[in-house]
Structure formats: structure tokens, C-alpha cells
Design a protein around this motif. Structure first.
Motif, PDB file in Angstrom:
ATOM      1  N   VAL A   1       0.714  -1.251   0.114  1.00  0.00           N
ATOM      2  CA  VAL A   1       0.153   0.213   0.060  1.00  0.00           C
ATOM      3  C   VAL A   1       0.763   1.273  -0.010  1.00  0.00           C
ATOM      4  CG1 VAL A   1      -0.208   0.187   2.623  1.00  0.00           C
ATOM      5  CG2 VAL A   1      -1.999   1.016   1.222  1.00  0.00           C
ATOM      6  N   HIS A   2       0.417   2.326  -0.593  1.00  0.00           N
ATOM      7  CA  HIS A   2       1.185   3.654  -0.724  1.00  0.00           C
ATOM      8  C   HIS A   2       0.774   4.288   0.807  1.00  0.00           C
ATOM      9  CE1 HIS A   2       2.267   3.803  -4.803  1.00  0.00           C
ATOM     10  NE2 HIS A   2       1.084   2.824  -4.949  1.00  0.00           N
TER      11      HIS A   2
ATOM     12  N   LYS B   1      -5.312   8.425   0.643  1.00  0.00           N
ATOM     13  CA  LYS B   1      -6.013   8.461  -0.615  1.00  0.00           C
ATOM     14  C   LYS B   1      -6.414   7.130  -0.697  1.00  0.00           C
ATOM     15  CE  LYS B   1      -3.369  12.212  -2.675  1.00  0.00           C
ATOM     16  NZ  LYS B   1      -2.580  12.683  -3.633  1.00  0.00           N
ATOM     17  N   THR B   2      -7.656   7.082  -1.179  1.00  0.00           N
ATOM     18  CA  THR B   2      -8.254   5.857  -1.593  1.00  0.00           C
ATOM     19  C   THR B   2      -7.414   5.167  -2.799  1.00  0.00           C
ATOM     20  OG1 THR B   2     -10.442   6.343  -0.990  1.00  0.00           O
ATOM     21  CG2 THR B   2     -10.279   4.507  -2.515  1.00  0.00           C
ATOM     22  N   GLN B   3      -7.198   3.861  -2.630  1.00  0.00           N
ATOM     23  CA  GLN B   3      -6.301   3.297  -3.846  1.00  0.00           C
ATOM     24  C   GLN B   3      -6.418   1.661  -4.033  1.00  0.00           C
ATOM     25  OE1 GLN B   3      -2.022   2.844  -1.885  1.00  0.00           O
ATOM     26  NE2 GLN B   3      -3.051   4.480  -0.608  1.00  0.00           N
ATOM     27  N   THR B   4      -5.900   1.035  -5.024  1.00  0.00           N
ATOM     28  CA  THR B   4      -6.022  -0.222  -5.109  1.00  0.00           C
ATOM     29  C   THR B   4      -4.630  -0.848  -4.485  1.00  0.00           C
ATOM     30  OG1 THR B   4      -6.883   0.006  -7.666  1.00  0.00           O
ATOM     31  CG2 THR B   4      -5.718  -2.049  -7.026  1.00  0.00           C
TER      32      THR B   4
ATOM     33  N   VAL C   1      -9.108  -2.937  -2.570  1.00  0.00           N
ATOM     34  CA  VAL C   1      -9.016  -1.522  -2.463  1.00  0.00           C
ATOM     35  C   VAL C   1      -8.880  -0.946  -0.822  1.00  0.00           C
ATOM     36  CG1 VAL C   1     -11.672  -1.098  -2.275  1.00  0.00           C
ATOM     37  CG2 VAL C   1     -10.173   0.494  -3.142  1.00  0.00           C
TER      38      VAL C   1
ATOM     39  N   GLN D   1      -9.815   2.286   1.481  1.00  0.00           N
ATOM     40  CA  GLN D   1     -10.798   3.452   1.371  1.00  0.00           C
ATOM     41  C   GLN D   1     -10.354   4.122   2.642  1.00  0.00           C
ATOM     42  OE1 GLN D   1     -14.302   1.226   0.772  1.00  0.00           O
ATOM     43  NE2 GLN D   1     -14.898   2.380  -1.118  1.00  0.00           N
TER      44      GLN D   1
END
Length: 77
Positions: free
Chosen positions: A6-7, A11-14, A24, A26
Motif C-alpha cells: 500500500v502507498h 488516498k483511496t487506492q488499489t 481497495v 478506502q
């Protein structure tokens, strides 16, 4: 143990996992602090959430659901 890549941002991200599964993450606000909900596209892993105190590189997370117990580790990329 499944590593969740994960980054490190709000921010919401894949997300991608070490076992090839995806989902995902969220980001929402709860009592003016961020919390992070992890949901997977397949039913291989249960959904879970962590708060800002648990959102750290290398954090180990144990998720218990009705049928099993899954171990996750967050890995920032």
C-alpha cells in the motif's frame, strides 16, 4: 502471513497482496481522524479496517472472522 502492499498516503487506492490477490483501501474520517478500510475483490481474505495508530509500515494485523483467522502485514511502497 499475507503482505498488503500500500502507498503511505491518505488516498483511496488499489492494493496488491503477496499472494496475488487485489483489493481497495478506502480512507474515511472518524472523529476527525483517518481510518483505513481494506476490502478485497475476491473472497480469499476478509475485509478489515485500521485506524491511524495501526497504519504503519511493517504493522502486523490479525483478522478473525467467523470461519478463520488471517494474518496481514502492511508494507509501504
Amino acid at each position: 502471513m499475507t503482505t498488503v502492499f500500500v502507498h503511505d498516503d491518505d488516498k483511496t487506492q488499489t492494493i496488491h497482496c503477496s499472494d496475488g490477490s487485489q483489493g481497495v483501501m478506502q480512507v474515511s474520517q472518524k472523529n476527525s481522524a483517518p481510518y483505513y478500510a481494506f476490502r478485497f475483490y475476491s473472497y480469499v481474505h476478509p475485509s478489515f479496517w485500521v485506524d491511524q495508530d495501526q497504519f504503519h509500515n511493517g504493522e502486523d494485523i490479525v483478522v478473525k472472522d467467523i470461519q478463520s483467522e488471517d494474518d496481514f502485514q502492511l508494507q509501504f511502497v
